[in-house]
Design a protein around this motif. Sequence first.
Motif, PDB file in Angstrom:
ATOM      1  N   LYS A   1       0.830  -1.201   0.000  1.00 21.56           N
ATOM      2  CA  LYS A   1       0.000   0.000   0.000  1.00 21.56           C
ATOM      3  C   LYS A   1       0.869   1.257   0.000  1.00 21.56           C
ATOM      4  CE  LYS A   1      -4.080  -2.162   1.978  1.00 21.56           C
ATOM      5  NZ  LYS A   1      -4.636  -2.384   0.677  1.00 21.56           N
ATOM      6  N   THR A   2       1.955   1.212   0.751  1.00 21.76           N
ATOM      7  CA  THR A   2       2.875   2.352   0.804  1.00 21.76           C
ATOM      8  C   THR A   2       3.497   2.600  -0.566  1.00 21.76           C
ATOM      9  OG1 THR A   2       3.332   1.953   3.142  1.00 21.76           O
ATOM     10  CG2 THR A   2       4.955   3.245   1.937  1.00 21.76           C
TER      11      THR A   2
ATOM     12  N   TYR B   1       2.253   1.790  -3.456  1.00 25.34           N
ATOM     13  CA  TYR B   1       1.177   2.282  -4.321  1.00 25.34           C
ATOM     14  C   TYR B   1       0.952   3.781  -4.105  1.00 25.34           C
ATOM     15  CZ  TYR B   1      -3.296   2.208  -6.800  1.00 25.34           C
ATOM     16  OH  TYR B   1      -4.311   2.433  -7.691  1.00 25.34           O
ATOM     17  N   ILE B   2       0.936   4.192  -2.841  1.00 25.04           N
ATOM     18  CA  ILE B   2       0.739   5.620  -2.524  1.00 25.04           C
ATOM     19  C   ILE B   2       1.900   6.447  -3.072  1.00 25.04           C
ATOM     20  CG2 ILE B   2       0.598   7.299  -0.640  1.00 25.04           C
ATOM     21  CD1 ILE B   2      -0.898   5.020   0.950  1.00 25.04           C
TER      22      ILE B   2
ATOM     23  N   ARG C   1      -1.241  13.821  -0.801  1.00 26.20           N
ATOM     24  CA  ARG C   1      -1.776  13.068   0.334  1.00 26.20           C
ATOM     25  C   ARG C   1      -2.628  13.945   1.227  1.00 26.20           C
ATOM     26  NH1 ARG C   1       2.707  10.898   3.590  1.00 26.20           N
ATOM     27  NH2 ARG C   1       0.948  10.364   4.900  1.00 26.20           N
TER      28      ARG C   1
ATOM     29  N   ARG D   1      -5.279   2.508   5.055  1.00 26.76           N
ATOM     30  CA  ARG D   1      -6.347   2.035   4.168  1.00 26.76           C
ATOM     31  C   ARG D   1      -7.027   3.224   3.490  1.00 26.76           C
ATOM     32  NH1 ARG D   1     -11.173   0.379   7.365  1.00 26.76           N
ATOM     33  NH2 ARG D   1     -11.238   2.646   7.431  1.00 26.76           N
TER      34      ARG D   1
ATOM     35  N   HIS E   1      -4.643   4.894   0.988  1.00 27.09           N
ATOM     36  CA  HIS E   1      -4.527   4.017  -0.184  1.00 27.09           C
ATOM     37  C   HIS E   1      -5.786   4.131  -1.053  1.00 27.09           C
ATOM     38  CE1 HIS E   1      -4.990   0.102  -2.275  1.00 27.09           C
ATOM     39  NE2 HIS E   1      -3.707   0.296  -2.532  1.00 27.09           N
TER      40      HIS E   1
ATOM     41  N   TRP F   1      -5.985   5.278  -4.905  1.00 30.48           N
ATOM     42  CA  TRP F   1      -6.651   4.468  -5.930  1.00 30.48           C
ATOM     43  C   TRP F   1      -7.632   5.336  -6.716  1.00 30.48           C
ATOM     44  CZ3 TRP F   1     -11.545   3.218  -7.344  1.00 30.48           C
ATOM     45  CH2 TRP F   1     -11.668   2.183  -8.279  1.00 30.48           C
TER      46      TRP F   1
END
Length: 119
Positions: free
Chosen positions: A13-14, A16-17, A27, A42, A45, A49
């Motif tokens: 997830k990190t 992906y961010i 962010r 979550r 992320h 997405w």
Amino acid sequence: MTVTFSAEERSDKTVYIHEAMAQGYTRMLKMPLHLLSDEQLRDEHGRAWQFFDMAGKAAKAKAEAEKAKHDQHRNGFEEAAKPLIKWLAENVHPHHTVIVTSTNAELLEGICHSPLKNS
């Protein structure tokens, strides 16, 4: 509902961010990613997405607009060419061609054509 990620899931997830940030994503939570709770990670992320999802939709819309513009130009070109094609068919034989530029039109007659063979 409590969310618990494994170390591998947190890492995925990190990453992906970070990829979203490299593409322009901003962010919502400013603290370092490794300090976020699983719920916060979550949510961050999910927003990343959505960023990619919206970027994909924007790219698709742009491609569709470019295709529509191209189709419009092609259709306009075909309509502009029809009178010249008709004139050629009615006034000269099939060995004539026309070269049209933005400043002139040239009528040519092919007298002899011999394709070169590869030696």
